[in-house]
Structure formats: structure tokens, C-alpha cells
Design an enzyme around this catalytic site. Structure first.
Site, PDB file in Angstrom:
ATOM      1  CE  LYS A 149     -11.073  36.401  -5.149  1.00  0.00           C
ATOM      2  NZ  LYS A 149     -10.728  37.496  -4.244  1.00  0.00           N
ATOM      3  CD  GLU A 190      -1.264  32.728  -9.783  1.00  0.00           C
ATOM      4  OE1 GLU A 190      -2.157  33.126  -9.024  1.00  0.00           O
ATOM      5  OE2 GLU A 190      -1.509  32.089 -10.812  1.00  0.00           O
ATOM      6  CG  ASP A 191      -5.123  36.443  -7.713  1.00  0.00           C
ATOM      7  OD1 ASP A 191      -4.712  35.669  -8.601  1.00  0.00           O
ATOM      8  OD2 ASP A 191      -6.330  36.578  -7.440  1.00  0.00           O
ATOM      9  CE  LYS A 222      -2.323  29.526 -12.863  1.00  0.00           C
ATOM     10  NZ  LYS A 222      -2.765  30.917 -12.836  1.00  0.00           N
ATOM     11  NE  ARG A 244     -15.441  27.669 -17.850  1.00  0.00           N
ATOM     12  CZ  ARG A 244     -15.385  27.773 -19.176  1.00  0.00           C
ATOM     13  NH1 ARG A 244     -16.250  27.109 -19.921  1.00  0.00           N
ATOM     14  NH2 ARG A 244     -14.467  28.530 -19.762  1.00  0.00           N
ATOM     15  CG  ASP A 273      -3.424  34.586 -12.285  1.00  0.00           C
ATOM     16  OD1 ASP A 273      -3.952  33.788 -13.087  1.00  0.00           O
ATOM     17  OD2 ASP A 273      -4.032  35.073 -11.315  1.00  0.00           O
ATOM     18  CG  LEU A 274      -6.553  37.523 -17.238  1.00  0.00           C
ATOM     19  CD1 LEU A 274      -5.903  38.759 -17.832  1.00  0.00           C
ATOM     20  CD2 LEU A 274      -7.313  36.768 -18.338  1.00  0.00           C
ATOM     21  CG  ASP A 275      -9.383  35.628 -14.042  1.00  0.00           C
ATOM     22  OD1 ASP A 275     -10.068  36.507 -14.572  1.00  0.00           O
ATOM     23  OD2 ASP A 275      -9.258  34.490 -14.514  1.00  0.00           O
ATOM     24  CB  THR A 291     -12.498  38.396 -14.107  1.00  0.00           C
ATOM     25  OG1 THR A 291     -11.373  37.650 -13.681  1.00  0.00           O
ATOM     26  CG2 THR A 291     -12.203  39.115 -15.393  1.00  0.00           C
ATOM     27  CB  SER A 347      -4.726  32.869 -17.207  1.00  0.00           C
ATOM     28  OG  SER A 347      -6.067  32.763 -16.789  1.00  0.00           O
ATOM     29  CB  ALA A 348      -6.758  28.430 -14.562  1.00  0.00           C
TER      30      ALA A 348
HETATM   31  C1  G6P Z   1      -9.016  31.769 -13.114  1.00  0.00           C
HETATM   32  C2  G6P Z   1      -9.980  32.310 -12.059  1.00  0.00           C
HETATM   33  C3  G6P Z   1     -10.950  31.241 -11.615  1.00  0.00           C
HETATM   34  C4  G6P Z   1     -11.640  30.612 -12.822  1.00  0.00           C
HETATM   35  C5  G6P Z   1     -10.605  30.026 -13.776  1.00  0.00           C
HETATM   36  C6  G6P Z   1     -11.226  29.423 -15.018  1.00  0.00           C
HETATM   37  O1  G6P Z   1      -8.113  30.931 -12.491  1.00  0.00           O
HETATM   38  O2  G6P Z   1      -9.274  32.791 -10.940  1.00  0.00           O
HETATM   39  O3  G6P Z   1     -11.907  31.809 -10.752  1.00  0.00           O
HETATM   40  O4  G6P Z   1     -12.543  29.602 -12.427  1.00  0.00           O
HETATM   41  O5  G6P Z   1      -9.704  31.061 -14.151  1.00  0.00           O
HETATM   42  O6  G6P Z   1     -11.812  30.447 -15.763  1.00  0.00           O
HETATM   43  P1  G6P Z   1     -12.760  30.231 -17.025  1.00  0.00           P
HETATM   44  O7  G6P Z   1     -12.853  31.602 -17.628  1.00  0.00           O
HETATM   45  O8  G6P Z   1     -12.078  29.264 -17.934  1.00  0.00           O
HETATM   46  O9  G6P Z   1     -14.050  29.690 -16.515  1.00  0.00           O
HETATM   47 MG    MG Z   2      -5.680  34.757 -10.217  1.00  0.00          MG
END
Ligand code: G6P
Ligand code: MG
Length: 213
Positions: free
Chosen positions: A46, A170-171, A146, A50, A10-12, A18, A115-116
Site C-alpha cells: 500500500k 493519507e491511508d 513516498k 509499482r 492520496d487516491l488509493d 483500489t 498519488s504514487a
Molecule cells: C498507490 C497504491 C500502490 C500502488 C501505487 C502505484 O500508491 O497504494 O499500491 O502500487 O499507487 O500504482 P500504479 O497504478 O502506478 O501501479
Molecule cells: Mg493510499
């Protein structure tokens, strides 16, 4: 956990933090609509997409909007978020993240991003780590959020590795659930009390070594 052939990250919250930028942008949006949004409320966002995040924020303020207004508000939040993302540097990579992903690659383990976030590519470019991933599956490539396993299954498919040989980092609870739903192993990044469904929980990738796989 043996026979691991691929690691999907996962990224964030795993590679980079972020969450603070997401929070600042959501709070600015809430304030512009006349209410406040706390850091504690932000925890619910988290790992959440969006569109769904916007719904949670609006609900917190007791506000209803039309679909067209929601599109405009989500775009405004994203513009404020991207102003901060565009200032990011490689110094913001979380401790041990680059080193652990590289050690996987050195050991012949495939790596993917799952990542989402629709902004994943921009963030990876800012951090200068695009080349560390054999496949990148982001919010632009999936239709189901997810805890649906789609993002990770697409990652495994892109790497040509069966899910049972994959481990996901994953967090977010929803992310751990997505990994398990996809028949993969899950390593939680954070609090073991929160991420109890994971096979193993560490506080950060700086605590990870290949022998823990
Ligand atoms: C990740 C973050 C979320 C965020 C989502 C969409 O999963 O943990 O907080 O809302 O990505 O990110 P975006 O950059 O597409 O708005
Ligand atoms: Mg995350």
C-alpha cells in the site's frame, strides 16, 4: 490545525479502494510464477510504487529476475490491473469522499490529488471526479516515492500554497511520513495505532468535517 488553505488527497485507500484490484493482479502474477501471495503480504504494497511492489512480490516468492524481465512483469501486472480499473464506476467512490472534497471547495480551500499511481487520471475519469481537483500530481510527475515529500510539495506548488497551510489525507504510513517531511499537517485514514504519526486519524472521509481541519 488552523489556517488550512489546501487539502491534498492520496487516491488509493482515501478516495477509492483500489487495493483489492492491485492485490488480485499481483496475486495473479505471483501465481503465474508458481507461488502464492497472501492478502496480508499485500499490506506491504500500500502506497508503494509499482517497481518497488514488484520487488517485494518477487522477494516473497524467492525469485530473482533481470531488469528487462522485471519491466515485462510490471507491464503484465498493470495490464491485468487496468482490466479491472476499466470496469470501475462512480459507485466505487469511498463513502463521504466526494462530499468532503466538494465541501472544501465550497469553503474556498484548494484541493489537489497527490498519488504514487501512474493510473490516477484514468481512475479519476472512471469515477467522474477529475473536476474536483485544482491540481493533479501523480506517479508520472514525480521521481521520488513516498515517504519522500516530492508528490505533496509539487501539489502545494501547483496550488501556490505554502506547505504549512496544507493538510494531506493519507491511508499509508509512508504517505503520512511524506506529508510530515514536507512540513504539512497529516490526517490519517485508517487505524490510529498504525498511523500514529498523523495529527488526526479518522476511519474515512465520511467522518471528516471542515471544523476538524
Ligand atoms: C498507490 C497504491 C500502490 C500502488 C501505487 C502505484 O500508491 O497504494 O499500491 O502500487 O499507487 O500504482 P500504479 O497504478 O502506478 O501501479
Ligand atoms: Mg493510499
Amino acid at each position: 490545525m488552523n489556517n488550512i488553505k489546501a487539502c491534498i488527497f492520496d487516491l488509493d485507500g482515501v478516495i477509492v479502494d483500489t487495493a483489492i484490484y492491485h492485490y488480485k493482479a499481483w496475486r495473479r502474477l505471483a501465481n503465474s510464477l508458481g507461488f502464492d501471495f497472501t492478502e496480508q503480504q499485500n499490506e506491504q504494497l500500500k502506497g508503494v510504487s509499482r517497481v518497488r511492489s514488484l520487488e517485494i512480490v518477487l522477494q516473497a516468492g524467492g525469485i530473482t529476475k533481470t531488469d528487462a524481465e522485471k519491466d515485462q512483469l510490471a507491464a503484465q501486472k498493470n495490464a491485468w490491473y487496468m482490466e479491472m480499473v476499466n470496469q470501475m464506476t462512480p459507485a466505487e467512490i469511498l463513502p463521504g469522499a466526494r462530499e468532503f472534497v466538494q465541501s472544501c471547495r465550497d469553503a474556498g480551500i484548494k484541493t489537489a490529488l497527490g498519488s504514487a499511481s501512474k493510473n490516477s487520471m484514468t481512475i479519476l475519469e472512471k469515477l467522474q471526479i477529475v473536476h474536483l481537483f485544482d491540481a493533479i500530481i501523480d506517479g508520472n510527475k514525480v521521481t521520488k516515492a513516498k515517504p519522500d515529500p516530492e508528490v505533496f510539495l509539487k501539489g502545494a506548488e501547483a496550488l501556490s500554497i505554502e506547505p504549512k497551510y496544507c493538510v494531506v489525507f493519507e491511508d499509508a504510513i509512508a504517505g503520512v511520513e511524506a506529508a510530515k517531511a514536507g512540513g504539512m499537517k497529516a490526517i490519517g485514514i485508517g487505524d490510529p495505532k498504525v498511523l500514529y504519526e498523523a495529527d488526526l486519524v479518522v476511519s474515512g472521509l465520511n467522518e471528516m468535517t471542515l471544523d476538524k481541519l
